[in-house]
Structure formats: C-alpha cells, structure tokens
Design an enzyme around this catalytic site. Structure first.
Site, short mmCIF file in Angstrom:
data_model
loop_
_atom_site.label_atom_id
_atom_site.label_comp_id
_atom_site.label_asym_id
_atom_site.label_seq_id
_atom_site.Cartn_x
_atom_site.Cartn_y
_atom_site.Cartn_z
N CYS A 147 0.84 -1.21 0.00
CA CYS A 147 0.00 0.00 0.00
C CYS A 147 0.87 1.26 0.00
O CYS A 147 1.60 1.51 0.96
CB CYS A 147 -0.90 -0.06 1.24
N CYS A 150 0.25 3.72 2.82
CA CYS A 150 0.74 3.10 4.07
C CYS A 150 2.24 3.35 4.21
O CYS A 150 2.73 3.62 5.31
CB CYS A 150 0.48 1.60 4.09
#
Length: 103
Positions: A31, A34
């Site tokens: 991600c 992230c």
C-alpha cells in the site's frame, strides 16, 4: 518506545488491556499511502511516552482487520479502555496523527 507488531495473539494484552491509549496503524506492505504513513508512525513511537504505538499488517492479520471493519488502508485507530475512541482513514501528516492522540 518502538512500534509494537500487533497480532491476533497479542492484541488483547497489548491493545485491549493497555493502561494508556494505543494508536494502531492498519497497513500492508503493498500500500503506497501506508508506506507514506509508516515512517511518521515510527517517529511518533520514538517521541510519545503517554501512548503505545502499534501496527497491524492486514495481510497477515485479516481477522483483526475484519473485526474492526477496516476496509481501506491505512486506517489509524486510537484505542482507550479497550474501545476505539478515534479513527482516521488515509495518509495523514504527523500533526493530525498526534491530534488523534490528543498530544
């Protein structure tokens, strides 16, 4: 304090049974947002003493992601007395993450 790796095995003791607020970062290695938030969370863990900081890899801990209805990552959640008291989805700057903890 360093970031705790939270799993289904230690979630109850590290998060639900904590004697201070716990910021949990629900994330995954693939991600992009992230990866932007992760170093900020690491930095906060090194600076904040009045809260615990942990990360849950949703790929490795899908049960916890399901239990807390995490549909989008990163999701940041602040637990206090075993309950979510603050939650945010998406990448956030450090100041906003600290505000979630009321620091």
């Amino acid at each position: 304090m360093s970031v705790l790796e939270i799993t289904k095995d230690n979630f109850k003791s590290e998060v639900l049974g904590a004697d201070k607020p716990v910021l949990v970062d629900f994330w995954a290695p693939w991600c992009g947002p992230c990866r932007m938030v992760s170093p900020i969370v690491d930095e906060i863990a090194g600076e904040v003493t009045q809260a615990k900081i942990g990360k849950i890899n949703v790929d490795e801990q899908p049960e916890l992601a399901r239990e807390f209805k995490v549909m989008t990552i990163p999701t940041l959640a602040v637990f206090k007395d075993g309950k979510i008291v603050n939650q945010s989805v998406g990448a956030k700057p450090k100041e906003e993450i600290l505000q979630m903890l009321n620091v």
